[in-house]
Design an enzyme around this catalytic site. Structure first.
Site, PDB file in Angstrom:
ATOM      1  N   ASP A 159      34.593  17.037  -3.978  1.00 57.51           N
ATOM      2  CA  ASP A 159      35.392  16.166  -4.850  1.00 57.51           C
ATOM      3  C   ASP A 159      36.461  16.993  -5.569  1.00 57.51           C
ATOM      4  OD1 ASP A 159      33.549  13.931  -4.319  1.00 57.51           O
ATOM      5  OD2 ASP A 159      32.145  15.178  -5.440  1.00 57.51           O
ATOM      6  N   HIS A 187      28.173  12.781  -8.042  1.00 55.93           N
ATOM      7  CA  HIS A 187      28.902  12.751  -6.763  1.00 55.93           C
ATOM      8  C   HIS A 187      28.766  11.345  -6.193  1.00 55.93           C
ATOM      9  CE1 HIS A 187      30.385  13.476  -2.793  1.00 55.93           C
ATOM     10  NE2 HIS A 187      29.240  13.055  -2.284  1.00 55.93           N
TER      11      HIS A 187
HETATM   12  P1  NAX Z   1      23.789  13.943   9.855  1.00 60.62           P
HETATM   13  O1  NAX Z   1      23.040  12.653   9.948  1.00 60.62           O
HETATM   14  O2  NAX Z   1      24.747  14.316  10.909  1.00 60.62           O
HETATM   15  O3  NAX Z   1      22.714  15.124   9.765  1.00 60.62           O
HETATM   16  C1  NAX Z   1      21.624  15.093   8.917  1.00 60.62           C
HETATM   17  C2  NAX Z   1      20.541  15.922   9.550  1.00 60.62           C
HETATM   18  O4  NAX Z   1      19.460  16.015   8.632  1.00 60.62           O
HETATM   19  C3  NAX Z   1      19.977  15.317  10.832  1.00 60.62           C
HETATM   20  O5  NAX Z   1      20.035  16.267  11.868  1.00 60.62           O
HETATM   21  C4  NAX Z   1      18.540  14.983  10.463  1.00 60.62           C
HETATM   22  O6  NAX Z   1      17.643  15.130  11.552  1.00 60.62           O
HETATM   23  C5  NAX Z   1      18.279  15.992   9.361  1.00 60.62           C
HETATM   24  N1  NAX Z   1      17.150  15.660   8.498  1.00 60.62           N
HETATM   25  C6  NAX Z   1      16.751  14.443   8.062  1.00 60.62           C
HETATM   26  N2  NAX Z   1      15.644  14.547   7.326  1.00 60.62           N
HETATM   27  C7  NAX Z   1      15.336  15.870   7.270  1.00 60.62           C
HETATM   28  C8  NAX Z   1      14.276  16.593   6.668  1.00 60.62           C
HETATM   29  N3  NAX Z   1      13.310  15.985   5.985  1.00 60.62           N
HETATM   30  N4  NAX Z   1      14.278  17.926   6.814  1.00 60.62           N
HETATM   31  C9  NAX Z   1      15.232  18.550   7.526  1.00 60.62           C
HETATM   32  N5  NAX Z   1      16.243  17.901   8.134  1.00 60.62           N
HETATM   33  C10 NAX Z   1      16.296  16.577   7.998  1.00 60.62           C
HETATM   34  O7  NAX Z   1      24.441  13.945   8.417  1.00 60.62           O
HETATM   35  P2  NAX Z   1      25.635  14.864   7.875  1.00 60.62           P
HETATM   36  O8  NAX Z   1      26.919  14.230   8.180  1.00 60.62           O
HETATM   37  O9  NAX Z   1      25.401  16.253   8.306  1.00 60.62           O
HETATM   38  O10 NAX Z   1      25.424  14.704   6.295  1.00 60.62           O
HETATM   39  C11 NAX Z   1      24.297  15.221   5.644  1.00 60.62           C
HETATM   40  C12 NAX Z   1      24.222  14.734   4.215  1.00 60.62           C
HETATM   41  O11 NAX Z   1      25.346  15.161   3.468  1.00 60.62           O
HETATM   42  C13 NAX Z   1      24.207  13.213   4.065  1.00 60.62           C
HETATM   43  O12 NAX Z   1      23.199  12.866   3.135  1.00 60.62           O
HETATM   44  C14 NAX Z   1      25.559  12.903   3.494  1.00 60.62           C
HETATM   45  O13 NAX Z   1      25.550  11.719   2.726  1.00 60.62           O
HETATM   46  C15 NAX Z   1      25.789  14.114   2.629  1.00 60.62           C
HETATM   47  N6  NAX Z   1      27.166  14.381   2.205  1.00 60.62           N
HETATM   48  C16 NAX Z   1      27.351  14.875   0.953  1.00 60.62           C
HETATM   49  C17 NAX Z   1      28.590  15.233   0.464  1.00 60.62           C
HETATM   50  C18 NAX Z   1      28.763  15.792  -0.916  1.00 60.62           C
HETATM   51  O14 NAX Z   1      29.918  15.999  -1.298  1.00 60.62           O
HETATM   52  N7  NAX Z   1      27.731  16.065  -1.719  1.00 60.62           N
HETATM   53  C19 NAX Z   1      29.797  15.023   1.297  1.00 60.62           C
HETATM   54  C20 NAX Z   1      29.521  14.907   2.748  1.00 60.62           C
HETATM   55  C21 NAX Z   1      28.274  14.142   3.116  1.00 60.62           C
HETATM   56  O15 NAX Z   1      28.568  12.773   3.071  1.00 60.62           O
END
Ligand code: NAX
Length: 328
Positions: A159, A187
């Site tokens: 952000d 956020h």
């Molecule tokens: P993806 O869905 O591509 O990847 C997430 C990964 O996490 C998957 O491979 C899944 O298998 C794994 N996972 C799920 N549960 C798990 C667990 N218990 N232990 C280990 N791994 C686990 O998502 P991606 O685009 O990489 O985003 C990840 C997260 O970042 C999301 O929650 C998203 O909302 C968040 N974000 C946060 C941002 C921020 O500024 N704070 C910005 C970007 C993003 O939106």
């Protein structure tokens, strides 16, 4: 020689993981002279994909990368961890209420917090990226009573970086000219990007802009809704920019903020600026020797106060909800 740092990344097979791991391994997270050992945590069905990413990491022959371990067991993943990037989370799916979302993420971040408590290195630093990041960080922190609370942080650096570029574009300046910008609060769409204490080329940014209508109607909503705009344009959520912000967050935390500037980090509130203790909220911070401090004494005008309070209210509501679920 510098001894290797153990970096644990959860959600390693996801799209942020794919953009993040190569930069960590190349030295951008901690410094160009710091060797790293990677621990990748994934859920069992995604282990194979994580192995594929690890094969590519091998194929980069990064001189600083001293090993990669892949596991679906948090107790293994966080064993000896010095830095933990909690990226994997449960996304909101259709028909899911906020309570369901918080509960599903509690099922991830509570055991991970406990595993960090029981197994991580004494100097562990945690960054939560997975949404809802601030409250997930609070859940993990609550499950780790033996770790100093301030080691649990949430990412608002994306952000912050988004706001820098919007402000540079508006004023025809470069992001390098802008200092002391702040993201306050959650956020989420309620976050407040504050330019009243920011400087552009040494001048007060709000005075340079001199357009409160742009601030209220364009700048703030553009920054706050940027994630949705990326999804709309790209057909997928921010990944490379999120990974970049995670790199910036940890690099700044470990290596310090430059003189005359600060960064935004979601951190446990100490009550500064009327933000109640017991939530993880974004503040302006300076960092030095691996520690951060909230910038004190800033003037908060009426425009800012209303918006900070609204975002903080959302965070205390989330805190109350996870407390109701027994997660904190
Ligand atoms: P993806 O869905 O591509 O990847 C997430 C990964 O996490 C998957 O491979 C899944 O298998 C794994 N996972 C799920 N549960 C798990 C667990 N218990 N232990 C280990 N791994 C686990 O998502 P991606 O685009 O990489 O985003 C990840 C997260 O970042 C999301 O929650 C998203 O909302 C968040 N974000 C946060 C941002 C921020 O500024 N704070 C910005 C970007 C993003 O939106």
């Amino acid at each position: 020689p510098v001894s290797p740092v153990n970096v644990t990344v959860t959600g390693a097979a996801g799209q942020i993981g794919y953009a993040l791991l190569f930069r960590i391994a190349s030295g951008q997270l901690l410094g160009a002279d710091v060797p790293v050992r990677l621990r990748l945590l994934e859920i069992t069905p995604a282990l194979k994909a994580a192995e594929g990413t690890a094969m590519e990491l091998d194929d980069c022959a990064f001189p600083l990368l001293q090993g990669i371990e892949i596991t679906d067991d948090p107790n293994v993943a966080f064993d000896g961890a010095n830095v933990a990037l909690l990226v994997g989370a449960r996304p909101r799916t259709k028909g899911m209420e906020r309570g369901d979302l918080l509960e599903a993420n509690g099922g991830i971040f509570k055991p991970q917090g406990k595993a960090i408590n029981d197994h991580a290195a004494d100097d562990i630093k945690v960054l939560v990226v997975g949404n809802p990041a601030n409250t997930n960080a609070l859940i993990a922190q609550s499950a780790a009573p033996d770790v100093p609370a301030e080691r649990f942080t949430a990412m608002t650096r994306l952000d912050h970086n988004r706001a820098l570029t919007q402000l540079a574009k508006k004023t025809g300046t470069s992001v390098a000219d802008i200092k002391k910008l702040t993201i306050w609060g959650n956020h989420s769409a309620t976050q407040y990007p504050d330019i009243f204490n920011a400087e552009i080329g040494g001048k007060n940014a709000a005075q340079v802009v001199n357009d409160e209508k742009w601030l209220a109607d364009e700048f703030i909503p553009t920054v706050a809704k940027r994630g949705a705009a990326i999804i709309e344009a790209r057909g997928a959520s921010s990944a490379a920019s999120a990974a970049n912000a995670a790199i910036d967050h940890v690099y700044t935390w470990v290596n310090g903020t430059p003189e005359g500037d600060w960064a935004s980090m979601g951190i446990p509130s100490d009550g500064s600026y009327g933000v109640p203790e017991g939530i993880i909220s974004s503040f302006p911070v300076t960092t030095k020797d691996g520690k951060y401090e909230i910038v004190q004494g800033l003037e908060i005008n009426e425009f800012s106060r209303t918006r900070i309070d609204a975002s903080v209210k959302e965070l205390t509501d989330e805190r109350d909800a996870v407390r109701g679920l027994g997660l904190v």
